[in-house]
Enzyme design. Structure first.
Site, PDB file in Angstrom:
ATOM      1  N   SER A  61      -2.047  -3.243 -12.654  1.00  0.00           N
ATOM      2  CA  SER A  61      -1.149  -3.682 -11.584  1.00  0.00           C
ATOM      3  C   SER A  61      -1.866  -3.998 -10.279  1.00  0.00           C
ATOM      4  O   SER A  61      -1.292  -4.626  -9.392  1.00  0.00           O
ATOM      5  CB  SER A  61      -0.073  -2.622 -11.323  1.00  0.00           C
ATOM      6  OG  SER A  61      -0.648  -1.449 -10.770  1.00  0.00           O
ATOM      7  N   LYS A 102      -1.697   1.963  -5.745  1.00  0.00           N
ATOM      8  CA  LYS A 102      -0.991   0.805  -5.198  1.00  0.00           C
ATOM      9  C   LYS A 102      -1.499   0.527  -3.779  1.00  0.00           C
ATOM     10  O   LYS A 102      -2.211   1.334  -3.191  1.00  0.00           O
ATOM     11  CB  LYS A 102       0.527   1.053  -5.136  1.00  0.00           C
ATOM     12  CG  LYS A 102       1.190   1.422  -6.447  1.00  0.00           C
ATOM     13  CD  LYS A 102       1.242   0.270  -7.431  1.00  0.00           C
ATOM     14  CE  LYS A 102       1.947   0.685  -8.712  1.00  0.00           C
ATOM     15  NZ  LYS A 102       1.910  -0.363  -9.756  1.00  0.00           N
TER      16      LYS A 102
END
Length: 249
Positions: A61, A102
């Site tokens: 991601s 993230k």
């Protein structure tokens, strides 16, 4: 022998009475270099172990900035020290049983939305995000203008199309954000291939700016200098004796 003392000959002088030759200046320099190098190297190693933790990226991601399986060095920090643009390691039971990685794009009080000319906006400022995959827009589907609650963070993956992040969790409550105390570390570098992750300039103009660099470069420099001093100092003695033997031979 009397009283266990050893003599050096008929003169009756003991071994303790024989003066030792002074150490050569080169030996003193060599010893000092090894001692200083050991302090620098071991100090850097201890400081690094305290300041940093290794992590492995579990998903793609955050590609292409970091890929799945990459080993990272992340600085242990408190969540209230996080700034926009930081790549963080965090744990939240509603997201996963494992630590996740993230990018922080907005902090408490910010308004984040998409899109302005295909760019993410924070507090009305459209961001240039060169770390996104080449040829991919910054657009995040179904991301209305969202105010980040105080003490919370809005997190996105760099691979926006396939990241289960704040944009994908808007309906989970608190606008898909996580509390800042969920952050356990801020990523500074990829272990292999070695790469330091710079703070994105896109966020520098926003209030609070970006995070200052971590101590990783200083630690690396200290360890390298220490290693050079240890090996250089250890090699100096034998080399000096060999040169001296050649001059007197």
């Amino acid at each position: 022998m009397h009283g266990g003392e050893r003599t050096t000959g008929d003169s009756g002088r003991t071994a303790r009475d024989v003066p030792r030759p002074p150490r050569a200046p080169g030996a003193l320099v060599s010893g000092a270099a090894v001692a200083l190098g050991s302090v620098l190297f071991l100090g850097a190693a201890v400081w690094g172990a305290v300041a940093y933790r290794p992590y492995t990226v579990p998903t793609p991601s955050m590609a292409p900035t970091v890929e799945a399986g990459d080993r990272l060095l992340a600085q242990r920090i408190d969540g209230d020290r996080v700034r926009r643009g930081d790549i963080v390691v965090f744990s939240h039971p509603d997201w996963s049983d494992l630590p996740l990685v993230k990018r922080v794009v907005a902090v408490g009080g910010d308004t984040v939305g998409c899109c302005a000319d295909g760019r993410l906006t924070v507090n009305g400022t459209a961001l240039d995000e060169p770390y996104l995959p080449a040829g991919r827009p910054a657009a995040v589907t179904s991301l209305p203008s969202t105010v980040v609650p105080a003490g919370r963070l809005f997190l996105l993956g760099d691979a926006r199309g396939g990241s289960l992040d704040s944009a994908a969790r808007l309906r989970d409550g608190d606008g898909g954000t996580v509390p800042d105390d969920a952050v356990v570390a801020r990523v500074d570098a990829v272990v292999w291939p070695p790469a330091t992750l710079a703070r994105p300039a896109a966020f520098a103009a926003l209030p609070g700016g970006v995070s200052a660099p971590g101590p990783l470069r200083s630690l690396t420099a200290s360890a390298l200098v220490g290693a050079v001093l240890v090996f250089g100092g250890a090699a100096h003695g034998p080399l000096a004796r060999r040169l001296a033997a050649r001059r007197t031979g």
